[in-house]
Enzyme design. Structure first.
Site, mmCIF file in Angstrom:
data_model
loop_
_atom_site.group_PDB
_atom_site.id
_atom_site.type_symbol
_atom_site.label_atom_id
_atom_site.label_comp_id
_atom_site.label_asym_id
_atom_site.label_seq_id
_atom_site.Cartn_x
_atom_site.Cartn_y
_atom_site.Cartn_z
ATOM 1 N N LYS A 174 0.958 -1.364 0.066
ATOM 2 C CA LYS A 174 0.053 0.035 0.037
ATOM 3 C C LYS A 174 0.974 1.125 0.163
ATOM 4 O O LYS A 174 1.298 1.755 1.168
ATOM 5 C CB LYS A 174 -0.887 -0.084 1.223
ATOM 6 C CG LYS A 174 -2.204 0.757 1.062
ATOM 7 C CD LYS A 174 -2.143 2.183 0.931
ATOM 8 C CE LYS A 174 -1.894 3.084 1.965
ATOM 9 N NZ LYS A 174 -1.706 4.334 1.951
ATOM 10 N N GLY A 226 6.558 5.684 8.109
ATOM 11 C CA GLY A 226 5.499 6.900 7.932
ATOM 12 C C GLY A 226 5.700 8.084 9.410
ATOM 13 O O GLY A 226 6.853 7.902 10.172
ATOM 14 N N GLY A 230 0.367 8.009 12.404
ATOM 15 C CA GLY A 230 0.342 6.784 11.595
ATOM 16 C C GLY A 230 0.874 5.494 12.399
ATOM 17 O O GLY A 230 0.206 4.409 12.288
ATOM 18 N N GLY A 231 2.133 5.626 12.961
ATOM 19 C CA GLY A 231 2.681 4.685 13.427
ATOM 20 C C GLY A 231 1.900 4.460 14.853
ATOM 21 O O GLY A 231 1.934 3.131 15.134
ATOM 22 N N GLU A 248 9.042 2.213 11.222
ATOM 23 C CA GLU A 248 10.112 3.304 11.156
ATOM 24 C C GLU A 248 9.433 4.640 10.969
ATOM 25 O O GLU A 248 8.684 4.972 9.986
ATOM 26 C CB GLU A 248 10.941 3.137 9.914
ATOM 27 C CG GLU A 248 11.954 4.116 9.729
ATOM 28 C CD GLU A 248 12.820 3.967 8.556
ATOM 29 O OE1 GLU A 248 14.142 4.200 8.770
ATOM 30 O OE2 GLU A 248 12.289 3.810 7.516
#
EC number: 1.2.1.8
Length: 476
Positions: A174, A226, A230-231, A248
């Site tokens: 994605k 990202g 988001g993480g 990461e």
């Protein structure tokens, strides 16, 4: 233009998104963002699970998988110019840098292939059980979700894809909705190589697609690069299923200029840390920490170099730096700098901007703020400046954020080692700022809010595998 690739077949993503991907250098619209819908996402997961259960790839001998990965490397090498141009147009990073990033693609697959060949020559550890030797194996976890960012998208995606495939996992890729084309070119090239149908799939879309993949119990592992928000979302979703997550994330990376540093080398490195990928990379310079005796000279030297910098189109070979990725990110950088200014900061900029319509921003040094006011990542060509009087203060400043991705130290080499050994960060480079690792086989660790789990050739390979031990416990 955008096509999902599900079970070896291309199909248009069924949902239109409101935003457009634009040429970052001109602001000219390139194509409207599209997204896979629920049915397309589910179909891709069903296919990935079926491929894994069949064993058609996971049960293939390591040497045989390695040979196909080598073929993939050759196919990607042939597409490297096309991949680099796609990344330059959408992200704004100049071709000089996107070409380096695109070169990571074949390198990642060759490294994974070499790892598999070495693995084939190794014996699993021999341990005795109550009745004979134990069988100890490392096996593919299952379908893997690969979620790639918009900065350096091709190289990051290829590292993750190659690692998962080497481990024996089917992958669903994605890419970021802001830089999706290079991922499409990558997966299209891989389909020509001879991988089993459905082993490598591509879904376009925004965070909703990523969330659907990550939260599905049929996905066995997630590798994400990202931002911090988001993480955290990925980590929370993976936590529900107790599935492995490799994260990461960002960094607010310090460059420390010690009292015995070479001033010219330090100034060159500061500029390099600010303008590589236009400051849009997780290991970019975020905080410039200078011994008070050198502060005036270093700041002056950096500003002089920035004044000579040529900002222009990402595809212009004369450009030293390109634009930011899109209008919203430019607005974010501008508003961050404006907020610093409202706190009393002085904003130092000396680079002339081109008369173009893209998303251009002149690199900025920010002075006059306390370390506590500059703890967060900016993710652009902006560095806050702080001074120190001794090594104790330098180390405290370097470690003064919740992030721990990268750091840089300039000075006499042994002096640098002494400081570097006290820095709480995954990577510290002495007297150099480089986009690439100091050795391609070295791990890329992340501490604190910068991530979870090391990345690297062997580290990412092992992330996608789990252990199984079989032995005889008793005999009737």
């Amino acid at each position: 233009m955008l096509q999902n690739i599900i079970d070896g077949a291309k199909s248009e993503p069924n949902k239109l998104l409101p935003s457009w991907v634009c040429n970052a250098s001109t602001a000219e619209p390139l194509f409207q963002q599209r997204s896979a819908d629920v049915a397309q996402i589910d179909k891709a997961i069903v296919v990935a699970e079926k491929v894994h259960q069949s064993g058609v790839w996971a049960n293939l001998a390591p040497a045989a998988r390695a040979a196909i990965l080598d073929d993939a490397a050759n196919a990607l090498e042939a597409q490297s110019a096309k991949i680099a141009e796609a990344d330059a147009l959408s992200t704004g990073a100049i071709l000089k840098f996107t070409s380096v990033v695109a070169s990571i693609c074949p390198m990642a697959f060759r490294s994974a292939a070499n790892l598999l060949r070495n693995l084939a020559d190794q014996q699993n550890p021999a341990l005795a059980g109550p009745h004979g030797e134990l069988q100890i194996e490392r096996l593919a976890l299952g379908p893997a979700a690969i979620i790639a960012p918009w900065n350096a998208p091709s190289g990051i995606a290829c590292h993750k894809i190659a690692s998962a495939l080497a481990a024996g996992c089917p992958v669903i890729v994605k890419p970021s909705e802001w830089a999706p084309l290079s991922a499409q070119y990558i997966v299209e090239a891989l389909l020509e190589v001879g991988f089993p149908a459905g082993l490598i799939q591509l879904l376009h879309g925004d965070a909703e697609v990523g969330a659907a993949l990550v939260s599905d119990s049929r996905i066995a592992a997630v590798s994400f690069t990202g931002g911090l928000a988001g993480g955290r979302a990925v980590a929370a979703a993976c936590g529900q299923d107790i599935k492995p997550a490799q994260l990461e994330l960002g960094g607010n990376n310090a460059l420390v200029v010690l009292a015995d540093a070479d001033i010219d080398a330090s100034c060159d490195a500061v500029v390099q840390g600010m303008v590589t990928l236009n400051g849009q990379w997780c290991r970019a310079l975020g905080r410039l920490l200078i011994h008070s005796s050198l502060a005036e000279q270093v700041i002056s030297g950096v500003m002089s170099r920035l004044e000579a910098l040529r900002i222009g189109s990402a595809v212009d070979s004369n450009s030293d730096m390109g634009p930011l990725v899109h209008a919203k990110h430019l607005e974010h950088i501008e508003s961050t700098v404006a907020a610093y200014k409202a706190l009393g900061a002085e904003v130092l900029q000396s680079t002339p901007l081109p008369s173009l319509s893209g998303y251009y921003f002149a690199p900025a040094l920010i002075t006059g703020l306390s370390p506590e006011q500059t703890r967060n990542e900016t993710f652009g060509p902006v560095a806050t400046v702080h001074t120190f009087s001794d090594d104790e203060e330098a180390v405290a400043l370097a470690n003064g954020t919740p992030f721990g991705l990268a750091g840089y130290v300039f000075g006499e080499e042994q002096h640098c080692w002494a400081v570097a050994n006290r820095m709480r960060t995954g990577i510290v480079k002495i007297n150099a700022v480089t986009m690439m690792n100091l050795n391609p086989l070295a791990p890329r660790p992340a501490w604190g809010l910068s991530g979870l789990g090391d990345e690297g050739v062997s580290e990412s390979f092992e992330f996608f595998r789990g252990s199984r031990v079989i032995g005889v416990g008793a005999r009737p």
